[in-house]
Design an enzyme around this catalytic site. Structure first.
Site, PDB file in Angstrom:
ATOM      1  N   GLU A   1      25.536  33.631  45.529  1.00  0.00           N
ATOM      2  CA  GLU A   1      25.880  35.035  45.746  1.00  0.00           C
ATOM      3  C   GLU A   1      24.627  35.885  46.001  1.00  0.00           C
ATOM      4  O   GLU A   1      24.227  36.714  45.182  1.00  0.00           O
ATOM      5  CB  GLU A   1      26.700  35.548  44.571  1.00  0.00           C
ATOM      6  CG  GLU A   1      28.024  34.797  44.449  1.00  0.00           C
ATOM      7  CD  GLU A   1      28.881  35.228  43.272  1.00  0.00           C
ATOM      8  OE1 GLU A   1      28.709  36.366  42.808  1.00  0.00           O
ATOM      9  OE2 GLU A   1      29.717  34.426  42.821  1.00  0.00           O
TER      10      GLU A   1
ATOM     11  N   HIS B   1      45.161  33.074  36.614  1.00  0.00           N
ATOM     12  CA  HIS B   1      43.709  33.216  36.559  1.00  0.00           C
ATOM     13  C   HIS B   1      43.165  32.494  35.334  1.00  0.00           C
ATOM     14  O   HIS B   1      43.666  32.665  34.223  1.00  0.00           O
ATOM     15  CB  HIS B   1      43.314  34.695  36.501  1.00  0.00           C
ATOM     16  CG  HIS B   1      41.829  34.908  36.534  1.00  0.00           C
ATOM     17  ND1 HIS B   1      41.126  35.495  35.509  1.00  0.00           N
ATOM     18  CD2 HIS B   1      40.910  34.594  37.476  1.00  0.00           C
ATOM     19  CE1 HIS B   1      39.845  35.545  35.822  1.00  0.00           C
ATOM     20  NE2 HIS B   1      39.689  35.003  37.009  1.00  0.00           N
ATOM     21  N   HIS B   2      42.137  31.661  35.587  1.00  0.00           N
ATOM     22  CA  HIS B   2      41.420  30.959  34.521  1.00  0.00           C
ATOM     23  C   HIS B   2      39.932  31.239  34.660  1.00  0.00           C
ATOM     24  O   HIS B   2      39.301  30.738  35.577  1.00  0.00           O
ATOM     25  CB  HIS B   2      41.653  29.443  34.608  1.00  0.00           C
ATOM     26  CG  HIS B   2      43.024  29.001  34.255  1.00  0.00           C
ATOM     27  ND1 HIS B   2      43.550  27.793  34.679  1.00  0.00           N
ATOM     28  CD2 HIS B   2      43.999  29.591  33.503  1.00  0.00           C
ATOM     29  CE1 HIS B   2      44.781  27.661  34.200  1.00  0.00           C
ATOM     30  NE2 HIS B   2      45.067  28.736  33.499  1.00  0.00           N
ATOM     31  N   GLU B   3      39.394  32.046  33.780  1.00  0.00           N
ATOM     32  CA  GLU B   3      37.947  32.268  33.758  1.00  0.00           C
ATOM     33  C   GLU B   3      37.338  31.438  32.637  1.00  0.00           C
ATOM     34  O   GLU B   3      37.775  31.527  31.491  1.00  0.00           O
ATOM     35  CB  GLU B   3      37.615  33.749  33.552  1.00  0.00           C
ATOM     36  CG  GLU B   3      36.133  34.038  33.410  1.00  0.00           C
ATOM     37  CD  GLU B   3      35.311  33.506  34.584  1.00  0.00           C
ATOM     38  OE1 GLU B   3      34.470  32.617  34.353  1.00  0.00           O
ATOM     39  OE2 GLU B   3      35.540  33.957  35.714  1.00  0.00           O
TER      40      GLU B   3
ATOM     41  N   HIS C   1      36.456  30.323  42.218  1.00  0.00           N
ATOM     42  CA  HIS C   1      35.352  31.280  42.289  1.00  0.00           C
ATOM     43  C   HIS C   1      34.180  30.761  41.461  1.00  0.00           C
ATOM     44  O   HIS C   1      34.353  30.025  40.516  1.00  0.00           O
ATOM     45  CB  HIS C   1      35.798  32.658  41.812  1.00  0.00           C
ATOM     46  CG  HIS C   1      36.550  33.408  42.864  1.00  0.00           C
ATOM     47  ND1 HIS C   1      36.211  34.675  43.267  1.00  0.00           N
ATOM     48  CD2 HIS C   1      37.618  33.042  43.625  1.00  0.00           C
ATOM     49  CE1 HIS C   1      37.029  35.077  44.217  1.00  0.00           C
ATOM     50  NE2 HIS C   1      37.903  34.098  44.446  1.00  0.00           N
ATOM     51  N   GLU C   2      32.975  31.176  41.864  1.00  0.00           N
ATOM     52  CA  GLU C   2      31.738  30.551  41.380  1.00  0.00           C
ATOM     53  C   GLU C   2      31.851  29.033  41.554  1.00  0.00           C
ATOM     54  O   GLU C   2      31.678  28.262  40.609  1.00  0.00           O
ATOM     55  CB  GLU C   2      31.437  30.919  39.922  1.00  0.00           C
ATOM     56  CG  GLU C   2      31.188  32.386  39.686  1.00  0.00           C
ATOM     57  CD  GLU C   2      32.475  33.196  39.612  1.00  0.00           C
ATOM     58  OE1 GLU C   2      32.528  34.310  40.178  1.00  0.00           O
ATOM     59  OE2 GLU C   2      33.446  32.703  39.009  1.00  0.00           O
TER      60      GLU C   2
ATOM     61  N   GLU D   1      35.370  31.013  46.734  1.00  0.00           N
ATOM     62  CA  GLU D   1      34.413  32.100  46.946  1.00  0.00           C
ATOM     63  C   GLU D   1      33.136  31.494  47.521  1.00  0.00           C
ATOM     64  O   GLU D   1      33.092  31.091  48.664  1.00  0.00           O
ATOM     65  CB  GLU D   1      34.187  32.838  45.623  1.00  0.00           C
ATOM     66  CG  GLU D   1      33.415  34.134  45.744  1.00  0.00           C
ATOM     67  CD  GLU D   1      33.096  34.714  44.381  1.00  0.00           C
ATOM     68  OE1 GLU D   1      33.089  35.946  44.258  1.00  0.00           O
ATOM     69  OE2 GLU D   1      32.838  33.936  43.443  1.00  0.00           O
TER      70      GLU D   1
ATOM     71  N   GLU E   1      33.270  42.391  45.557  1.00  0.00           N
ATOM     72  CA  GLU E   1      32.977  43.050  44.285  1.00  0.00           C
ATOM     73  C   GLU E   1      31.557  43.596  44.213  1.00  0.00           C
ATOM     74  O   GLU E   1      31.284  44.552  43.475  1.00  0.00           O
ATOM     75  CB  GLU E   1      33.244  42.094  43.118  1.00  0.00           C
ATOM     76  CG  GLU E   1      32.320  40.896  43.024  1.00  0.00           C
ATOM     77  CD  GLU E   1      32.797  39.711  43.847  1.00  0.00           C
ATOM     78  OE1 GLU E   1      32.313  38.600  43.600  1.00  0.00           O
ATOM     79  OE2 GLU E   1      33.645  39.895  44.739  1.00  0.00           O
TER      80      GLU E   1
END
Length: 680
Positions: free
Chosen positions: A173, A375-377, A455-456, A474, A480
């Protein structure tokens, strides 16, 4: 579905050879492998000019002797393939795989020296090669400490490169750099550059499975070495028995857009392994997401908590009324309170906050034809996630959730895993360990008929062909950063992504911000540095089979005429063509919708964006079907538009066009144009 036509050109077994070569089907590209130097090497010519000079091949191991000096060519095999296969979803329905192949075996006379094969495929727009190491005595268990592959760039002295740094704390990023090639020290792939003859090249990899991710290390001017991201113990790759490496890919084109109009990465991946994937659905979604980034809501519990039952129902009502398939909800599960960014141990993936009723919302969504998007963070604690993953997917399957956005927020080399002895170890996002962890997540999700938006992530290497439920990811600086990035993404960012990150595959950038002044206008503010028209064009320019309308519903309702384009534009395509562009300057895309759901398969869409410079672009409409009329719905920058102070100036018009017509697109500074060509 695969339609195959395989022609065996030649098969030969030789005891001694010095050079083995293969040309692309059109003859423009030739790659040669040689044992004439001390170490096996390869080189590439494009239109009779060298673009990759003699570059080393091989490996170094922790215990065994290296695959380097003393190896000779002992066998070659050649074949040609001209076939087509169908994507269940994608930039185009039918992909053509046309290449010539040579497999060159290198062996060492020493009984303990070993043997390996380099398999090369030459396409009309580039080359892919990989190592194939057979099972052999003395190499049953190996630890690769270094891959010796080099990319020696011909004409490097006057080459220009576009790149982001590798092994940084922020993963992929970063804002892209434009520099002389010699200034690109340690870089991520895809790594795009233009040599002194104006030839565009991009180095990447395909089919990254059970292997370390490759970054490029410029050890001496113009010579990049494959630098494998290591385990926490320093070993690059651990293997048992026979193995193949990922493909090392080099895309080659005279024009920058020809890098984009290439399917090399997909073609070098294996066909679908999941069987029937009709449950993988492209589409558009809204979400409880942007509000967290602009501080109108919070991930954690409390009076500003975004993920409440009431708030989610509001988003579901909006989605149902305006034709969106799902609602992404972040912050619904316990663990978000406090410093979650550095404490992924506390997340539960099955326990909801008291103000979020997942059963009631699953029922409500089913009644309204709108799905929850899960969503799983993990905050980088992958062991905590692995231990709960099966139960988490079972809960989502029960709740009619068919897509899940996963997150692995953590500093680049700070993914936390707990081994069986209870020892905490920290791994890179693109290490062999994490390559396998991401794929485990995707394959387990498939058993529950769930698609994954990572993501990440680890970078895309075309595995969406093999595992079509890996629907997007991502892996770059997304929207963002425009909320709090300081600085936000610069005006050239999208025109840069198109020729770099997007060569790897789909990106969930989350476009469509309509309130461009939530922190005020001007050049120094955290906000999207674009016009409104450019935000619309992103839906065509930045490909993803699932696209978010990222802004708050009230901001769309305030600009209904512009919002119409987002409602109309599909996310699944029958054909895609990059029409014009230069790296970091501008890009023009045309895409034809695939027949699916409400889409007839007859309409075309166009997206064009520019950097900080206003520009006028003439576009031929010869991609449209001849003999047909289309009603062009044009959304373009207004007469006074410019991104800093007048981003909302938008002109919307309709006109009749055919394939014989041309359109003149006037793009404002950091502006764009979005067009729907509606078949009549």
């Amino acid at each position: 579905m695969r339609i195959s036509a395989l022609l065996l050109l030649a098969f030969s077994s030789v005891s001694v050879a010095k050079t083995a070569s293969i040309a692309s089907p059109n003859g423009n590209i030739t790659i040669s492998l040689s044992d004439e130097l001390s170490t096996p090497s390869y080189s590439i010519n494009f239109k009779n000019k060298t673009v990759i000079d003699n570059s080393a091949l091989g490996f170094a191991f922790k215990q065994q002797a290296p695959f380097s000096e003393g190896f000779k060519i002992t066998n070659t095999q050649q074949q040609s393939v001209n076939s087509q296969w169908q994507q269940p979803w994608g930039e185009r329905t039918t992909v053509t795989d046309h290449h010539n192949e040579i497999a060159v075996t290198f062996s060492k006379a020493d009984p303990h020296g070993g043997t390996y094969t380099v398999r090369v495929r030459a396409f009309n727009n580039g080359v892919g090669f990989r190592y194939e190491v057979p099972a052999q005595a003395g190499f049953e268990n190996i630890a690769i400490t270094k891959e010796l592959t080099e990319f020696a760039i011909a004409g490097a002295d006057n080459a220009t490169a576009w790149w982001i740094p590798a092994r940084g704390w922020n993963r992929y990023e970063y804002v892209y750099n434009t520099t002389p090639l010699q200034d690109a020290a340690l870089v991520h792939t895809p790594f795009t550059f233009k040599n002194q003859d104006g030839v565009h090249l991009s180095i990447h990899e395909a089919a990254l499975v059970d292997y370390a991710g490759m970054v490029l290390n410029q050890r001496r001017p113009g010579v990049f070495q494959a630098d494998l991201t290591p385990w926490s113990d320093g070993i690059a790759v651990k293997k048992h028995g026979a193995f193949n490496t990922p493909w090392r890919t080099i895309q080659i084109a005279e024009k920058a857009v020809d890098l984009i109009n290439s399917d090399i990465i997909l073609n070098l991946n294996e066909p679908n392994k999941l069987g029937d994937v009709s449950w993988v659905k492209p589409g558009k979604y809204v979400g409880i997401w942007w509000g967290m980034h602009i501080n109108t809501h919070t991930w954690g519990s409390g009076e500003k908590h975004g993920a409440t039952t009431e708030h989610t129902k509001y988003y579901m009502d909006f989605a149902a009324e305006y034709g969106f398939d799902g609602v992404l909800v972040e912050g619904w599960n316990t663990g978000w309170d406090g410093d979650w960014f550095f404490n992924g141990d506390v997340f539960s993936f099955t326990q909801a906050y008291d103000d979020f009723d997942i059963d009631a919302l699953a029922k409500y969504g089913k009644q309204h034809g709108v799905q929850l998007i899960g969503h799983h963070e993990t905050s980088g604690n992958v062991t905590n996630y692995r231990n709960q993953m099966a139960d988490a997917f079972a809960l989502y399957e029960k709740s009619n959730v068919s897509q899940v956005k996963t997150g692995y927020v953590a500093d680049g080399g700070n993914i936390k895993r707990i081994d069986q002895q209870g020892i905490a170890r920290h791994e890179w996002h693109d290490s062999q360990f994490m390559v396998n962890e991401y794929l485990y997540n995707v394959t387990l999700a498939a058993k529950h008929k769930i698609s994954i938006n990572t993501h990440e992530p680890i970078k895309d290497t075309g595995l969406r062909r093999t595992y079509p439920n890996w629907i997007t990811r991502e892996g770059a600086r997304g929207q963002e950063f425009n909320a709090w990035g300081t600085p936000p993404n610069p005006p050239e960012h999208i025109a840069m992504l198109a020729f770099t990150r997007m060569l790897a595959g789909p990106m969930d950038f989350t476009p469509g911000i309509f309130d461009l002044s939530f922190n005020g206008l001007g050049a120094e503010t955290n906000r999207p540095q674009t016009t409104l028209a450019k935000q619309l064009a992103l839906y065509v320019v930045l490909y993803s089979p699932i696209q978010m309308a990222a802004d708050l519903p009230k901001n769309y309702l305030a600009k209904p005429d512009a919002f119409q384009f987002i409602q109309d534009v599909p996310t699944d395509w029958q054909q895609s063509i990059a029409l014009d562009g230069e790296v970091g300057d501008f890009i023009v895309f045309a895409r034809k919708e695939r027949k699916r759901d409400k889409y007839t398969g007859n309409d075309w869409y166009l997206g064009a964006v520019t950097d900080e410079h206003a520009r006028t672009i003439e576009v031929k409409l010869d991609f449209l079907e001849p003999g047909k009329q289309f009603e062009a719905h044009i959304y373009q920058d207004g007469k006074h538009a410019e991104w800093k102070n007048k981003p909302y100036d938008l002109n919307i018009e309709k006109r009749l066009v055919t394939a014989n017509d041309k359109l003149t697109l006037k793009l404002a500074t950091s502006g764009g144009t979005a067009i729907r060509f509606k078949a009549i």
